[in-house]
Scaffold this active site. Structure first.
Site, PDB file in Angstrom:
ATOM      1  N   LYS A   1       0.844  -1.198   0.000  1.00 14.44           N
ATOM      2  CA  LYS A   1       0.000   0.000   0.000  1.00 14.44           C
ATOM      3  C   LYS A   1       0.881   1.250   0.000  1.00 14.44           C
ATOM      4  O   LYS A   1       1.923   1.298   0.671  1.00 14.44           O
ATOM      5  CB  LYS A   1      -0.899  -0.023   1.235  1.00 14.44           C
ATOM      6  CG  LYS A   1      -1.935   1.082   1.325  1.00 14.44           C
ATOM      7  CD  LYS A   1      -2.812   0.838   2.544  1.00 14.44           C
ATOM      8  CE  LYS A   1      -3.875   1.905   2.739  1.00 14.44           C
ATOM      9  NZ  LYS A   1      -4.705   1.611   3.931  1.00 14.44           N
TER      10      LYS A   1
ATOM     11  N   SER B   1      -9.438   1.552   3.241  1.00 14.73           N
ATOM     12  CA  SER B   1      -8.603   2.317   2.324  1.00 14.73           C
ATOM     13  C   SER B   1      -7.594   1.478   1.553  1.00 14.73           C
ATOM     14  O   SER B   1      -6.974   1.966   0.611  1.00 14.73           O
ATOM     15  CB  SER B   1      -7.862   3.422   3.083  1.00 14.73           C
ATOM     16  OG  SER B   1      -6.988   2.875   4.072  1.00 14.73           O
TER      17      SER B   1
ATOM     18  N   SER C   1      -9.852  -0.825   7.249  1.00  8.85           N
ATOM     19  CA  SER C   1      -9.200  -0.584   5.967  1.00  8.85           C
ATOM     20  C   SER C   1      -8.458  -1.778   5.383  1.00  8.85           C
ATOM     21  O   SER C   1      -8.022  -1.725   4.246  1.00  8.85           O
ATOM     22  CB  SER C   1      -8.238   0.607   6.076  1.00  8.85           C
ATOM     23  OG  SER C   1      -8.964   1.807   6.180  1.00  8.85           O
TER      24      SER C   1
END
Length: 540
Positions: free
Chosen positions: A121, A200, A224
């Protein structure tokens, strides 16, 4: 019903960020597979153990594997369905793969991940790539490897690239749409391209589901990892806060942030967690880790692990969503058939931590960002700098939604304020000892299960997220572990089953989740369906 700021903030944390605006027509009842779904891929659904066996036998090498994933990213992420899951590629990936192959030939294996391509990420530092949290304000910012990346490389992992995310890990606006960042655009759900990937860690989940890498790393503050994992049909493991170092990760909350694996199987999640976990002097939370700092989580991959277990099932508002009640009923039957005792339970403090969590996150976001920016010499130095930068570049950053969460966080006092100190204590107590722990203790349970969230919802810019609700917030606020495993599909869209336990209960959750996974085999690879809701696609 009018939503409070607390409710809106929690929806944002679950993953809500819009993209360069897609155009939508009326919804089609008959999605059709993308032609890309029929293209063969030699390593589809391959796991770490299988790939390692093939490399050990000489049938495969890391260069070949890495090149195959780079080609697939070009075909599916940059072209074809244009998933927009990958925000940046490692320019040294093939060179590093060749080095790992040379080491293997010399009998020098770094560890169990030797030669395995992973994605990270884009709020996790990894040289030589940028680390931006999806924001153009940090474009070109290249900090060194985060501590967890150092551990992954030491275990032999190859960092293939960075994944797109909800910008600033979804702590910018309460009116955002999951999976969008100004730098990466809108990530698409690979099961239905017009639908949302949650967030996210949107890009990490989509990339793993679409077989763009062997596995990926996401981060979570509240949902997330597990929300995008569930709606994209993969496994997501959010560890106990303090099991994995956060040093080198752009923060939201010291109390709740953690990184964790996102994979296509529980076995691969266990292998990654084994490599990632460990004490780090730079992250004091890791000092609370009990017992050994190193543990082999793959030792808990027991297909009979549900036998004799006591599982509490949380029945909440999600049961009213289409398809969830029969899916959970079937999951409960699987648990019982596997030898578990299953009892219905409720959290006595359900939702009571939300106001305290809001206070904690607002205070810690501002303080955490300033520490990170200063430590790593970022091009912006404070939250106020970010807010000002966004206003100066509103055409790119603020055209689709505002930054009200940032604006509110910027008004907060320091971490010594009585309101923050009280809220931090209250949030953890209500979610942990008086919530999850109380139920586990009273019913003598090994774990709790619940639907992770509902199915993915259509991407509709200007209208925010049609978020269906969640079951994971208690574990997130308490700092406890949670594991989502594919459970079922509703109209072709995945649902996940969430396993939650007390602090440091990852070994037991992995054992339970693996046993459930082996009995159900519920994951189905995506087919990149499109429908008339998606007309001109999502702009770059």
């Amino acid at each position: 019903m009018r939503l409070t700021l607390t409710s809106l903030m929690l929806i944002a944390l679950a993953g809500c960020s819009p993209g360069p605006a897609p155009l939508h027509a009326r919804e089609s009842p008959a999605p059709t597979p993308s032609p890309s779904a029929t293209l063969p891929f030699a390593f589809a659904e391959a796991g770490i153990s299988d790939l390692q066996s093939r490399m050990a036998s000489g049938e495969l090498d890391s260069v070949t594997l890495t090149r195959a994933y780079l080609d697939r990213i070009a075909r599916l992420d940059r072209a074809g369905p244009r998933l927009r899951a990958v925000i940046e590629l490692n320019p040294d990936a093939l060179r590093e793969a060749a080095q790992l192959d040379a080491e293997r030939r010399q009998g020098q294996l770094r560890g169990p991940l030797h030669g395995i391509p992973l994605l990270l990420k884009d709020n996790i530092g990894a040289s030589p790539m940028s680390t931006t949290a999806g924001s153009l304000a940090l474009e070109g910012f290249r900090p060194d490897d985060a501590f967890l990346v150092q551990r992954l490389r030491a275990a032999g992992a190859l960092i293939l690239g960075k994944t797109n995310l909800s910008e600033w890990a979804n702590f910018r606006s309460s009116r955002s749409i999951s999976g969008w960042s100004a730098r990466g655009g809108q990530t698409r759900n690979p099961y239905r391209l017009s639908h949302n990937p949650c967030g996210s860690s949107s890009g990490s989940a989509v990339a793993v589901s679409a077989n763009l890498a062997v596995a990926a790393i996401g981060t979570e503050t509240d949902g997330s990892i597990v929300c995008p994992a569930a709606v994209n049909g993969v496994v997501g493991l959010k560890p106990t806060v303090g099991l994995v170092s956060r040093e080198g990760i752009i923060p939201i909350s010291f109390s709740q942030d953690t990184a964790g694996p996102m994979t296509r199987s529980v076995a691969d999640a266990a292998a990654l967690l084994t490599a990632m976990a460990g004490r780090d002097e730079a992250d004091p939370a890791t000092a609370t880790m009990p017992g050994r700092a190193v543990y082999d989580y793959t030792s808990r991959l027991n297909a009979d692990g549900l036998r004799g277990a006591r599982i509490g099932v949380l029945y909440g508002d999600l049961m009213q969503k289409p398809g969830i009640a029969p899916a959970l009923q079937h999951a409960v039957a699987v648990l019982r058939d596997a030898g578990a005792t299953v009892v219905p339970v409720r959290l006595p403090t359900q939702g009571q931590w939300q106001e305290a969590e809001q206070i904690v996150l607002m205070h810690e976001f501002r303080a955490g960002l300033q520490r990170y920016f200063t430590t790593y010499q970022a091009p912006v130095r404070t939250l106020d700098d970010v807010i000002a930068w966004n206003r100066q570049h509103a055409g790119k950053e603020l055209a689709l939604f505002d930054q009200d969460l940032m604006d509110t966080a910027a008004t907060m006092g320091g971490l010594g304020t009585p309101a923050y100190i009280r809220a931090r204590s209250d949030a953890r107590r209500l979610a942990g000892p008086e919530g999850i722990d109380a139920v586990l203790r009273e019913q003598n349970l090994d774990a709790l299960v619940a639907p992770t969230t509902g199915v993915a919802w259509p991407i509709r810019p200007g209208r925010g997220d049609d978020f269906p609700g969640e079951s994971y917030s208690a574990a997130a606020v308490a700092g406890y572990p949670s594991l989502t495993v594919p459970m079922a599909h509703v109209n072709g869209l995945p649902l996940g089953l969430l396993f939650m336990g007390t602090a440091w209960s990852e070994p037991r959750l992995i054992e339970l989740g693996y046993a459930y996974e082996q009995r159900t085999r519920a994951r189905r690879p995506p087919r990149f369906q499109t429908d008339s809701l998606l007309t001109n696609g999502v702009a770059p």
